[in-house]
Motif scaffolding. Structure first.
Motif, mmCIF file in Angstrom:
data_model
loop_
_atom_site.group_PDB
_atom_site.id
_atom_site.type_symbol
_atom_site.label_atom_id
_atom_site.label_comp_id
_atom_site.label_asym_id
_atom_site.label_seq_id
_atom_site.Cartn_x
_atom_site.Cartn_y
_atom_site.Cartn_z
ATOM 1 N N GLY A 1 0.821 -1.205 0.000
ATOM 2 C CA GLY A 1 0.000 0.000 0.000
ATOM 3 C C GLY A 1 0.850 1.247 0.000
ATOM 4 O O GLY A 1 2.061 1.200 0.219
ATOM 5 N N LEU A 2 0.197 2.352 -0.252
ATOM 6 C CA LEU A 2 0.861 3.654 -0.261
ATOM 7 C C LEU A 2 -0.058 4.672 0.390
ATOM 8 O O LEU A 2 -1.207 4.839 -0.031
ATOM 9 C CB LEU A 2 1.175 4.087 -1.699
ATOM 10 C CG LEU A 2 1.681 5.521 -1.896
ATOM 11 C CD1 LEU A 2 2.989 5.757 -1.157
ATOM 12 C CD2 LEU A 2 1.837 5.818 -3.386
ATOM 13 N N TYR A 3 0.449 5.333 1.419
ATOM 14 C CA TYR A 3 -0.294 6.410 2.066
ATOM 15 C C TYR A 3 0.134 7.721 1.430
ATOM 16 O O TYR A 3 1.321 8.062 1.422
ATOM 17 C CB TYR A 3 -0.030 6.449 3.577
ATOM 18 C CG TYR A 3 -0.813 7.543 4.254
ATOM 19 C CD1 TYR A 3 -2.138 7.334 4.621
ATOM 20 C CD2 TYR A 3 -0.248 8.783 4.494
ATOM 21 C CE1 TYR A 3 -2.871 8.342 5.230
ATOM 22 C CE2 TYR A 3 -0.972 9.797 5.102
ATOM 23 C CZ TYR A 3 -2.290 9.561 5.462
ATOM 24 O OH TYR A 3 -3.009 10.571 6.057
ATOM 25 N N ALA A 4 -0.822 8.447 0.897
ATOM 26 C CA ALA A 4 -0.568 9.753 0.308
ATOM 27 C C ALA A 4 -0.853 10.801 1.366
ATOM 28 O O ALA A 4 -1.993 10.936 1.810
ATOM 29 C CB ALA A 4 -1.451 9.959 -0.916
ATOM 30 N N HIS A 5 0.169 11.521 1.759
ATOM 31 C CA HIS A 5 -0.006 12.529 2.798
ATOM 32 C C HIS A 5 -0.914 13.658 2.334
ATOM 33 O O HIS A 5 -1.678 14.214 3.105
ATOM 34 C CB HIS A 5 1.348 13.068 3.248
ATOM 35 C CG HIS A 5 1.273 13.876 4.490
ATOM 36 N ND1 HIS A 5 1.152 15.233 4.482
ATOM 37 C CD2 HIS A 5 1.276 13.511 5.785
ATOM 38 C CE1 HIS A 5 1.090 15.677 5.709
ATOM 39 N NE2 HIS A 5 1.168 14.649 6.526
ATOM 40 N N THR A 6 -0.843 13.995 1.065
ATOM 41 C CA THR A 6 -1.700 15.049 0.529
ATOM 42 C C THR A 6 -2.845 14.412 -0.248
ATOM 43 O O THR A 6 -2.626 13.500 -1.050
ATOM 44 C CB THR A 6 -0.911 16.013 -0.381
ATOM 45 O OG1 THR A 6 -0.262 15.258 -1.399
ATOM 46 C CG2 THR A 6 0.139 16.769 0.415
ATOM 47 N N PRO A 7 -4.063 14.855 -0.020
ATOM 48 C CA PRO A 7 -5.229 14.238 -0.664
ATOM 49 C C PRO A 7 -5.185 14.239 -2.193
ATOM 50 O O PRO A 7 -5.759 13.359 -2.823
ATOM 51 C CB PRO A 7 -6.411 15.086 -0.168
ATOM 52 C CG PRO A 7 -5.930 15.747 1.073
ATOM 53 C CD PRO A 7 -4.447 15.926 0.911
ATOM 54 N N ASP A 8 -4.466 15.184 -2.808
ATOM 55 C CA ASP A 8 -4.421 15.222 -4.274
ATOM 56 C C ASP A 8 -3.668 14.038 -4.878
ATOM 57 O O ASP A 8 -3.827 13.739 -6.055
ATOM 58 C CB ASP A 8 -3.828 16.545 -4.776
ATOM 59 C CG ASP A 8 -2.393 16.744 -4.342
ATOM 60 O OD1 ASP A 8 -2.128 16.667 -3.123
ATOM 61 O OD2 ASP A 8 -1.531 16.986 -5.213
ATOM 62 N N LYS A 9 -2.870 13.331 -4.078
ATOM 63 C CA LYS A 9 -2.165 12.153 -4.577
ATOM 64 C C LYS A 9 -2.990 10.882 -4.390
ATOM 65 O O LYS A 9 -2.694 9.861 -5.000
ATOM 66 C CB LYS A 9 -0.817 11.995 -3.889
ATOM 67 C CG LYS A 9 0.180 13.063 -4.299
ATOM 68 C CD LYS A 9 1.526 12.812 -3.640
ATOM 69 C CE LYS A 9 2.517 13.895 -4.003
ATOM 70 N NZ LYS A 9 3.815 13.668 -3.350
ATOM 71 N N ALA A 10 -4.001 10.937 -3.537
ATOM 72 C CA ALA A 10 -4.869 9.765 -3.317
ATOM 73 C C ALA A 10 -5.548 9.398 -4.625
ATOM 74 O O ALA A 10 -5.945 10.260 -5.396
ATOM 75 C CB ALA A 10 -5.896 10.064 -2.238
ATOM 76 N N GLY A 11 -5.638 8.104 -4.867
ATOM 77 C CA GLY A 11 -6.270 7.619 -6.099
ATOM 78 C C GLY A 11 -5.301 7.451 -7.251
ATOM 79 O O GLY A 11 -5.680 6.933 -8.303
ATOM 80 N N ARG A 12 -4.062 7.854 -7.071
ATOM 81 C CA ARG A 12 -3.061 7.715 -8.130
ATOM 82 C C ARG A 12 -2.242 6.444 -7.925
ATOM 83 O O ARG A 12 -2.041 5.988 -6.806
ATOM 84 C CB ARG A 12 -2.159 8.942 -8.165
ATOM 85 C CG ARG A 12 -2.950 10.189 -8.583
ATOM 86 C CD ARG A 12 -2.177 11.465 -8.495
ATOM 87 N NE ARG A 12 -1.017 11.494 -9.365
ATOM 88 C CZ ARG A 12 -0.100 12.462 -9.329
ATOM 89 N NH1 ARG A 12 -0.234 13.468 -8.480
ATOM 90 N NH2 ARG A 12 0.941 12.439 -10.131
ATOM 91 N N ASP A 13 -1.753 5.877 -8.996
ATOM 92 C CA ASP A 13 -0.952 4.662 -8.943
ATOM 93 C C ASP A 13 0.424 4.959 -8.333
ATOM 94 O O ASP A 13 1.039 5.986 -8.638
ATOM 95 C CB ASP A 13 -0.782 4.078 -10.348
ATOM 96 C CG ASP A 13 -0.145 2.712 -10.320
ATOM 97 O OD1 ASP A 13 1.100 2.638 -10.212
ATOM 98 O OD2 ASP A 13 -0.882 1.713 -10.401
ATOM 99 N N ALA A 14 0.897 4.047 -7.498
ATOM 100 C CA ALA A 14 2.186 4.217 -6.834
ATOM 101 C C ALA A 14 3.323 4.399 -7.830
ATOM 102 O O ALA A 14 4.222 5.216 -7.620
ATOM 103 C CB ALA A 14 2.476 3.022 -5.924
ATOM 104 N N GLY A 15 3.312 3.651 -8.905
ATOM 105 C CA GLY A 15 4.362 3.774 -9.908
ATOM 106 C C GLY A 15 4.401 5.152 -10.532
ATOM 107 O O GLY A 15 5.478 5.706 -10.793
#
Length: 174
Positions: free
Chosen positions: A39-53
């Motif tokens: 998993g990947l935790y996005a600290h900023t909400p604008d990165k949520a929903g984006r692929d880790a790669g």
């Protein structure tokens, strides 16, 4: 932890934050044969929903970033690489209490004796509760790669060149 056919453990890792240091760690996890990105935790909400790669300059991984700590805890990962710009002791304790070991570059943990006694007690209790551990390593983001080279260059009699390292995509914020 799952066991591979060659008997080496495949560790399930969560990357916490994908900024300057986190994006480099994320890339290393994705490229390491003994690690699986859980998993990947996005600290900023604008990165949520984006692929880790996408967040570290690699191709799609199928692991989608989230801004929800409950989703991260539910993954049951072996380890969380905790690398946010600012430390949140509530987050750290929640991760430890969930059973995830934490590896961090946060300077607050470099010397356990320097922690406020009440904070240290909370962290130790979370480790005991989750049967987990915390390991502090590296440096605070930016110091070794940005500040130290400039300071060292100031004491040189001669400097023939100084060039910045490449910055991965989307590393502008944690």
């Amino acid at each position: 932890m799952t066991v591979r056919t060659d008997a080496r453990p495949q560790l399930r890792v969560v990357q916490w934050a994908s900024g300057n240091i986190g994006s480099r760690a994320l890339r290393a996890v994705l490229e390491h044969p003994d690690l699986t990105l859980a998993g990947l935790y996005a600290h900023t909400p604008d990165k949520a929903g984006r692929d880790a790669g996408e967040l570290c300059g690699l191709g799609p991984t199928g692991v989608i970033a989230t801004h929800d700590i409950d989703e991260i805890v539910a993954l049951g990962a072996d380890c969380v690489l905790y690398m946010p710009r600012a430390c949140d002791m509530d987050e750290v304790c929640r991760l430890l209490a969930s059973g995830a070991n934490v590896v961090t570059t946060r300077g607050e943990f470099h010397r356990a004796a320097s922690l406020d006694p009440a904070v240290r007690e909370r962290v130790e209790a979370a480790c005991e509760s989750g049967k987990s551990s915390i390991h502090s390593t590296g440096s605070s983001p930016g110091f070794i790669t940005e500040a130290l080279p400039l300071a060292l260059s100031s004491i040189q009699r001669r400097l023939d060149g100084l060039s910045p390292s490449a910055t991965p995509p989307d590393s502008s914020s944690t």
